[in-house]
Design an enzyme around this catalytic site. Structure first.
Site, short mmCIF file in Angstrom:
data_model
loop_
_atom_site.label_atom_id
_atom_site.label_comp_id
_atom_site.label_asym_id
_atom_site.label_seq_id
_atom_site.Cartn_x
_atom_site.Cartn_y
_atom_site.Cartn_z
N HIS A 14 0.88 -1.19 0.00
CA HIS A 14 0.00 0.00 0.00
C HIS A 14 0.91 1.22 0.00
O HIS A 14 1.47 1.59 1.03
CB HIS A 14 -0.91 0.00 1.24
N HIS A 16 1.60 5.32 -1.69
CA HIS A 16 1.22 6.51 -2.46
C HIS A 16 2.47 7.12 -3.08
O HIS A 16 3.36 7.57 -2.36
CB HIS A 16 0.55 7.55 -1.55
N LEU A 17 2.53 7.11 -4.40
CA LEU A 17 3.70 7.69 -5.09
C LEU A 17 3.40 9.05 -5.70
O LEU A 17 4.33 9.72 -6.17
CB LEU A 17 4.19 6.74 -6.19
N ASN A 42 -5.13 7.32 -5.86
CA ASN A 42 -5.87 8.55 -5.49
C ASN A 42 -5.16 9.82 -5.96
O ASN A 42 -4.87 10.72 -5.17
CB ASN A 42 -6.16 8.59 -3.98
N LYS A 100 -9.36 -0.25 -5.75
CA LYS A 100 -9.39 0.39 -4.42
C LYS A 100 -10.74 1.06 -4.19
O LYS A 100 -11.18 1.88 -4.99
CB LYS A 100 -8.27 1.44 -4.33
N HIS A 137 -10.48 1.16 1.86
CA HIS A 137 -10.22 2.15 2.92
C HIS A 137 -11.38 1.99 3.89
O HIS A 137 -12.49 2.44 3.62
CB HIS A 137 -10.14 3.57 2.36
N HIS A 175 -4.58 -0.74 5.88
CA HIS A 175 -4.11 0.00 7.05
C HIS A 175 -5.05 -0.11 8.26
O HIS A 175 -5.58 0.89 8.73
CB HIS A 175 -3.81 1.47 6.72
N LEU A 219 -4.65 9.10 8.12
CA LEU A 219 -5.94 8.42 8.19
C LEU A 219 -5.76 6.96 7.77
O LEU A 219 -5.05 6.70 6.81
CB LEU A 219 -6.95 9.10 7.26
N ASP A 247 1.53 2.56 3.51
CA ASP A 247 0.68 3.76 3.38
C ASP A 247 1.54 5.02 3.42
O ASP A 247 1.07 6.09 3.84
CB ASP A 247 -0.41 3.79 4.45
N HIS A 251 3.14 14.45 1.67
CA HIS A 251 2.56 15.77 1.43
C HIS A 251 3.68 16.77 1.73
O HIS A 251 4.47 16.54 2.65
CB HIS A 251 1.39 16.06 2.38
N ALA A 263 -3.61 14.61 5.72
CA ALA A 263 -3.36 13.33 6.38
C ALA A 263 -2.32 12.54 5.61
O ALA A 263 -2.42 12.40 4.40
CB ALA A 263 -4.66 12.53 6.45
C1 NCD Z 1 -3.38 9.00 2.23
C2 NCD Z 1 -2.98 10.05 1.22
O1 NCD Z 1 -2.49 11.10 1.61
O2 NCD Z 1 -3.14 9.79 0.02
N1 NCD Z 1 -3.37 9.60 3.54
C3 NCD Z 1 -3.28 8.95 4.72
O3 NCD Z 1 -3.36 9.60 5.77
N2 NCD Z 1 -3.12 7.65 4.79
C4 NCD Z 1 -4.71 8.45 1.87
C5 NCD Z 1 -5.10 7.20 2.62
O4 NCD Z 1 -4.53 6.13 2.42
O5 NCD Z 1 -6.02 7.29 3.44
ZN ZN Z 2 -3.20 5.06 1.73
#
Ligand code: NCD
Ligand code: ZN
Length: 346
Positions: A14, A16-17, A42, A100, A137, A175, A219, A247, A251, A263
């Site tokens: 899991h 996020h790139l 996302n 997802k 999620h 998660h 989150l 996860d 940011h 988040a």
């Molecule tokens: C993730 C994101 O920023 O894309 N944020 C997070 O707090 N985990 C989104 C997600 O997986 O909920």
């Molecule tokens: Zn995530």
């Protein structure tokens, strides 16, 4: 005097790139230690079709260092307009490994997610038929439900009914953060759960006591200590249903240190040393490889990686970078708040 631990190269199930300048900065951070990752869709706009996933995959590959051996495993963002035939074709070609589900409004860039599960029924039935996993999620978005209860309420009101109505659908509870999540994932058929690095380290006091720590806000939000301990028991239990999904969610600092902070914890850079620390604390270093390198691959029907990764423990604490730089601005690397003596051997 140093200690070493050699594992099969891990997979991050899991991740996020992002895209653009952020992708360029964070892709090498994951590729350094991980062989493969399930890539979250996302983006803005979301990666919702097979064609969009193919294009995103090409952008990820282009962002990797030349010598990287890293395979992005693509997912599709489920919307109420998703076409079952497009999902089936993207899965059949090998491009897409999962779909997802974001309940609309649950987290970063989830506004295009699902409001009414009956509208995606045909997609879910097709996925059950072809064995394509649904990554969830697992938080309800009902305003009346307290944010700390949203995972447990999701299990009772969404996940359990969905599983009863479609028992052949393979589901990953993404998660998980609660003892209820741990217990629900433990036994059921066609079910697995990812657990993040930071939820093995943080409880909600770390987030809120002595001042609000925006870099610990993610989150699902960190819960009470008893839940963190349940997660630690789960990952060291030897039960193959639990596997690593970091996860890692970058940011830029300007949006984390903000009146309405985003988040996400960015853990790609130091996840493996942090996990070695956690598993050693639990007296379970011998179970780390199953959690990071075997269980997830088995669930997704992938062979385990043949390459190896060596972790080294030294007397001196490891100096991780405080931040990485990106074209979009600096990104703070997750700081566990205690010294870590493990590092990945170069
Ligand atoms: C993730 C994101 O920023 O894309 N944020 C997070 O707090 N985990 C989104 C997600 O997986 O909920
Ligand atoms: Zn995530």
């Amino acid at each position: 005097m140093s200690q070493t631990l050699t594992l099969r190269r891990p997979d991050d199930m899991h991740l996020h790139l992002r895209d653009g300048a952020m992708l360029a900065a964070v892709a090498p951070e994951s590729a350094r230690d991980f062989a493969r990752a399930i890539i979250m869709p996302n983006l803005v706009p979301p990666v919702a079709t097979g064609a969009e996933a193919a294009a995103y995959r090409a952008r990820i590959l282009a962002a990797l260092p030349e010598d990287a051996a890293f395979e992005p495993l693509m997912t599709l963002y489920l919307t109420e307009a998703t076409d079952p035939a497009d999902v089936a074709a993207a899965a059949a070609s090998g491009l897409v490994k999962a779909v997802k589900l974001y309940p609309a409004g649950a987290t970063t860039n989830s506004h295009g997610g699902v409001r009414d599960l009956t509208k995606v029924r045909a997609v879910l039935e097709k996925m059950a038929e072809i064995g394509l996993p649904l990554c969830t999620h697992g938080e309800v978005t009902t305003p009346e439900v307290d944010i700390f209860d949203r995972e447990a309420v999701f299990i009772d009101t969404v996940l359990d009914p969905l599983r009863r109505s479609l028992p052949d659908l393979r589901i990953v509870m993404e998660h998980i953060t609660t003892e209820e999540g741990v217990a629900y994932a433990a036994e059921a058929k066609n079910l697995a759960a990812t657990i993040t690095t930071h939820h093995l380290i943080l409880n909600r006091n770390h987030l809120l006591v002595g001042g609000i720590r925006p870099h610990y806000y993610c989150l699902p939000v960190a819960k009470r200590e008893k839940h963190r301990l349940a997660l630690r028991r789960a990952v060291t239990s030897g039960n193959p249903r639990y596997f690593l999904g970091t996860d890692s969610a970058p940011h830029v600092d300007a949006l984390k240190e903000h009146a309405c902070g985003c988040a996400g914890c960015f853990t790609a850079t130091n996840t493996m040393p942090l996990l070695a620390h956690v598993f050693e604390e639990e007296g379970a270093l011998d179970r780390l490889e199953a959690f990071t390198s075997l269980n997830g691959a088995a669930f997704y029907g992938l062979p385990p990686n043949s390459a190896r990764l060596t972790l080294v423990k030294s007397a001196e604490p490891t100096a991780f970078p405080d931040k990485i730089t990106s074209g979009a601005g600096p990104v703070t690397v997750f700081n566990p708040g205690f010294p870590v003596h493990w590092r990945v051997a170069s």
